[in-house]
Structures are given as C-alpha cells and as structure tokens.
Design a protein around this motif. Structure first.
Motif, PDB file in Angstrom:
ATOM      1  N   HIS A   1     -10.448  -4.423  -0.982  1.00  0.00           N
ATOM      2  CA  HIS A   1     -11.065  -4.531  -2.508  1.00  0.00           C
ATOM      3  C   HIS A   1     -10.571  -5.577  -3.126  1.00  0.00           C
ATOM      4  O   HIS A   1     -11.491  -6.217  -4.072  1.00  0.00           O
TER       5      HIS A   1
ATOM      6  N   GLU B   1       0.713  -1.206   0.008  1.00  0.00           N
ATOM      7  CA  GLU B   1       0.077   0.002   0.279  1.00  0.00           C
ATOM      8  C   GLU B   1       0.863   1.187   0.004  1.00  0.00           C
ATOM      9  O   GLU B   1       0.548   2.571  -0.325  1.00  0.00           O
TER      10      GLU B   1
ATOM     11  N   ASP C   1      -4.389   7.484  -4.532  1.00  0.00           N
ATOM     12  CA  ASP C   1      -5.565   6.892  -3.852  1.00  0.00           C
ATOM     13  C   ASP C   1      -6.176   5.736  -4.356  1.00  0.00           C
ATOM     14  O   ASP C   1      -6.454   4.734  -3.645  1.00  0.00           O
TER      15      ASP C   1
ATOM     16  N   SER D   1      -5.720  -2.842  -1.693  1.00  0.00           N
ATOM     17  CA  SER D   1      -6.073  -3.195  -0.386  1.00  0.00           C
ATOM     18  C   SER D   1      -6.708  -4.477  -0.302  1.00  0.00           C
ATOM     19  O   SER D   1      -7.450  -5.003  -1.321  1.00  0.00           O
TER      20      SER D   1
ATOM     21  N   ARG E   1      -6.415   1.859  -2.917  1.00  0.00           N
ATOM     22  CA  ARG E   1      -7.702   0.972  -3.099  1.00  0.00           C
ATOM     23  C   ARG E   1      -7.373  -0.172  -3.709  1.00  0.00           C
ATOM     24  O   ARG E   1      -7.912  -1.187  -3.029  1.00  0.00           O
TER      25      ARG E   1
END
Length: 503
Positions: free
Chosen positions: A444, A411, A434, A441, A438
């Motif tokens: 997700h 990340e 961003d 992650s 996402r």
C-alpha cells in the motif's frame, strides 16, 4: 676581466643524452603507440587540401602522395627505436619524405601548418575515438539499468537515509534514480565530445597562414563537425581536454555512490541484495564466506578513474593560455588511463546489474523490524480520520515506539494504535484492524505514491518511457556521428588515392 658570451663558447649539440632519455624518447614512443594513424590521416588530408586549393600543383601533390604510400609500406613503426637523429615522429616522416623525393618537394607538405595545430588535432582525434568507445560502454550500462528498472519495478526493498532504514521502495525505483543520473552523465560526455569535434587544423602556429588554405575542407576530410573558429583558441584553449575529463570525473564519482550501496546491501547483516555465484569468490580459509568482490573492484576502479580524470584537470590548472607541453603528448597519454579503467567499470557494472536479485524474505523481515511504513499511517490518519499532520505524526510515533520496544511487527500493532489514537484524540479510532493492516503494508505504501517520479507502477512506467527515449536518442546520435565520420574517411581515401595514382 674579459666576459665571454656563453653562446659563443657553447659547443654542445642537440639533443643532450639525459634530455633524450627523459623527454624525447618517451614522447616519440607515445606518438608511435597512440598517434600513428592520426598522423597519417592529417598528412593525407592536408595534402588533399593543398592540392584542391592550388597551393601545391598536381605534380607536386602526386609525388608527395606516392612517397607517403611508400613510407607506410616500408616503415615498420612498432619496431622503431628513437635514435636522436630527428627531434620527434613528425620530423621522422618529413625526413623520410625528403629522402624519397628530395627536400624541394618533400618539404612542401608542411606548407601552412605547424606542429601546434597538428598536435592538437592528433589529440582530438585520439580523444574522439576513446570517447566513442566509452560512450558505447556507458550506453551498455544504461541499457542494463533500464532493463533492471523494468524487471524490478515491483520488487520491494528498504530505502535508507543516513545509514538507517527509512521507507519501503522498489529496486526498480532506486535503479531509476541511478538511471537518471547516468543519462545526465552521458549528456555531459556527449557535450564534451562536441567540443572535441572542432578541428584546429589551419591555425598553424597561432594566427593561421597567408596561404589560401581551406579550414572547413580540412575539418570535413578529417571527420570533424566543423573547424574551431579562433586560431589562437585552436592552440591555447585546451577546454576540449578539461571538458572531457570533467565529464569522466563526474560520471565515475556518481557511479561510486550506488556501488557503495550495493556493498552495504550485500552485507550479511542487511542481506537485501543477492549476488549470484558467478560473481562471488569464496574465502580461501572460510568456506562459508561468500565475497561479492566484483563490487569492491567496481568501487576502487571508479575511484581510480575519477582520480586520473581529476589529475588531468590539475595538470591544466594555472598553465599559460598558449600552446604548451603541459597539455600535450605525455599528459594526453596519462589521461588515456581513465578511459581504460572507466571502461572496465562500465562493463562490469552492467553485468552485475543484470544479475543481482533481491532476497524478499530478508527485505520483509527488515521492513517489519524497522516500522518503515509508519509514515503512511500518519498520512492516512490525515486523509481518512481528518487529523492534523502533527497530531497524526504523534500517534504514529507512539505506535512505532511500542512496537519496536517489544520487537514486533507494525502490521501486528493494531492494539498500540487504538491506545495511541484514544490517548491523543480522546475518542475511539474509526479505522478497523483490517484497514490498519492494509495501511501499514509496504504494498500500500508503494501503491499510493503515484505522483510524478514516485515508485508506484504508473509513475515508474512513465519514467521508464523517458529513459527508453533517452537511450534511443543516444544511440541514434552515435550512429549519425559514426556514419558522418565513416563517410569522411571514405572521401579522404578516395581523394588521396586519386593523387597517388591509386596506390
């Protein structure tokens, strides 16, 4: 030189003392321990059938029924010791009948039957009882698994392949896989029970009888679903035994695999699963050490159960296709150990599944260290940046190498991602930081895997519905079998009571 026929010179008398101790006494004790109630049911059902078909007169049947009642009341079976006066438990009952009502009447109960069909009926009655208990325990585990899938359907874990972190998933999704195998294993055990549930009575020694017996009626009175058709198969086709122990072998082979995962996941280095104190033993010398030893017991008991079941198959291997002692008393008694150890596994595993929890901090740390969401970065580059999968895979691999080299988290790997994207495509990435965070992650990763059988909530909910339906179906069928057999037992009791004058 004169040759003497050994048969003329043989003055020995049955039974030989060594044969008594090595064979007859163990067989007698096994029948006494495991089959007394089944003997009683078979005698009573056979008597009712003989009376209903007119093979015995009402007076003869009544006399035999009264004698059977007195034998039950007066014979202290647990206290019996084998003396060698009679060959086995069957002949003991026949001796007691003759003692009470004479050989002319007492000897008539054995009309149109043999120890061959009696024995296989005894074994089937014993197996049905044990299968039903094991099925009940298996349904207890299945219920615990379904509840755990629901409880843990959003709980992140690391899924492993080849012993290495592979992708994020959820504990619910993992346990759903275990649940599906368990459903199939229960189906196999149910199918084996259906084979056991066919009555051999009426086959007699091999070829049925010249008497007008009613095999369908015997099956009904004993609570079987139907008679087994071919009479030779009744005494030779021991596939009811092999089907049962094959199903048991597979069930506990399969359960041993997630049990091994639990052992690995509870290790200090992985720490993915937390076992509560109630199921942990502390070292006798190292007070800091929490040992989840129930998992070890589950593992070796599963192996013991599988081994006992497999041994039953080995005992049947290459035996003649006929009535034979290889499949009878002592082998059947040996096999019962698989039910005992198997039941312990099912009860303990259900308890463990209900109480284990995931350590979310350890899972997060392991996900971060292992870059296991990198597959979704490659997939997203195909979907959102229009790259080929191979090009996207090369970029993702480049990013993973950079992040792992510095001991970082994926990340936090947006910088290496921009570099890799530019290097492999010759242009700047149009995915911002961003969006990158996402995409990589674990939440997700799970959410987009909503296809049939996937870990996303909607997919897992659909699977849960199937498991709940399967569990309900198993319970409904078990209840129907129990009701049918209870009704058969009640009818047998009523019919026999009528013969014995209500004794």
């Amino acid at each position: 030189m004169t040759m003497t026929d050994p048969r003329l010179a043989d003055t020995s008398r049955f039974p030989d003392p060594v044969y008594t101790e090595t064979v007859l006494r163990p067989l007698f004790d096994g029948a006494k321990d495991h089959h007394v109630e089944s003997f009683r049911r078979i005698d009573r059902a056979h008597l009712v059938m003989l009376a209903e078909t007119g093979i015995l007169s009402a007076e003869q049947a009544s006399a035999i029924a009264g004698a059977l009642v007195s034998i039950d009341a007066e014979l202290d079976v647990p206290a019996l010791t084998y003396t060698g006066e009679v060959e086995d438990f069957f002949f003991l009952i026949e001796k007691e009948l003759k003692k009470r009502i004479g050989p002319h009447i007492g000897g008539r109960l054995h009309t149109a039957r043999s120890r061959n069909d009696i024995d296989h009926t005894l074994f089937k009655l014993g197996l049905k009882e044990r299968i039903d208990v094991l099925l009940g325990e298996a349904l207890g585990l299945l219920e615990a698994l379904v509840a755990a899938v629901e409880r843990e359907k959003s709980t992140l874990i690391v899924a492993y392949t080849h012993g290495q972190p592979a992708q994020p998933s959820t504990l619910g999704h993992y346990l759903a896989a275990v649940t599906e195998v368990m459903v199939r294993d229960i189906e196999r055990l149910e199918a084996a029970r259906a084979i056991v549930d066919l009555s051999p009575m009426g086959a007699a020694a091999i070829t049925t009888s010249g008497f007008p017996i009613d095999r369908v009626r015997m099956a009904q009175l004993l609570g079987f679903s139907a008679p087994l058709n071919n009479s030779y198969s009744c005494i030779a086709g021991v596939d009811y035994t092999t089907a049962t122990y094959s199903a048991i072998e597979l069930m506990f082979l399969h359960l041993g695999r997630p049990i091994q995962d639990l052992q690995f996941w509870t290790s200090f280095e992985v720490g993915q699963i937390y076992v509560p104190n109630a199921l942990v033993q502390i070292s006798s010398i190292m007070p800091q050490k929490r040992n989840p030893v129930p998992i070890e017991h589950l593992r070796h008991l599963s192996s013991q159960t599988m081994g006992r079941a497999r041994a039953m198959l080995d005992i049947m291997h290459n035996t003649p296709f006929t009535d034979m002692n290889d499949s009878e008393g002592e082998s059947q008694g040996f096999g019962y150990g698989a039910f005992a150890s198997g039941g312990r596994v099912l009860r303990l595993l259900a308890t463990l599944v209900a109480q284990i929890r995931v350590d979310p901090a350890r899972v997060r740390a392991n996900i971060a260290k292992s870059c296991i969401t990198i597959t979704e970065l490659a997939d997203s580059l195909v979907r959102e940046a229009g790259l080929s999968f191979r090009q996207a895979h090369e970029i993702a691999a480049h990013v993973a190498r950079k992040v792992v080299a510095v001991g970082g988290s994926l990340e936090e790997g947006y910088g290496p991602f921009r570099e890799a994207f530019a290097e492999h495509t010759g242009r700047e990435a149009d995915i911002g930081e961003d969006a990158f965070r996402r995409i990589v992650s674990p939440e997700h990763f799970i959410a987009v895997r909503a296809r049939l059988g996937g870990p996303a909530p909607e997919a897992l909910d659909a699977s849960l519905s199937l498991y709940t339906q399967a569990l309900a179906g198993f319970r409904d069928r078990a209840a129907a079998r129990a009701a049918r057999e209870a009704a058969a037992a009640a009818e047998l009791a009523q019919r026999f009571s009528a013969l014995s004058g209500g004794q």
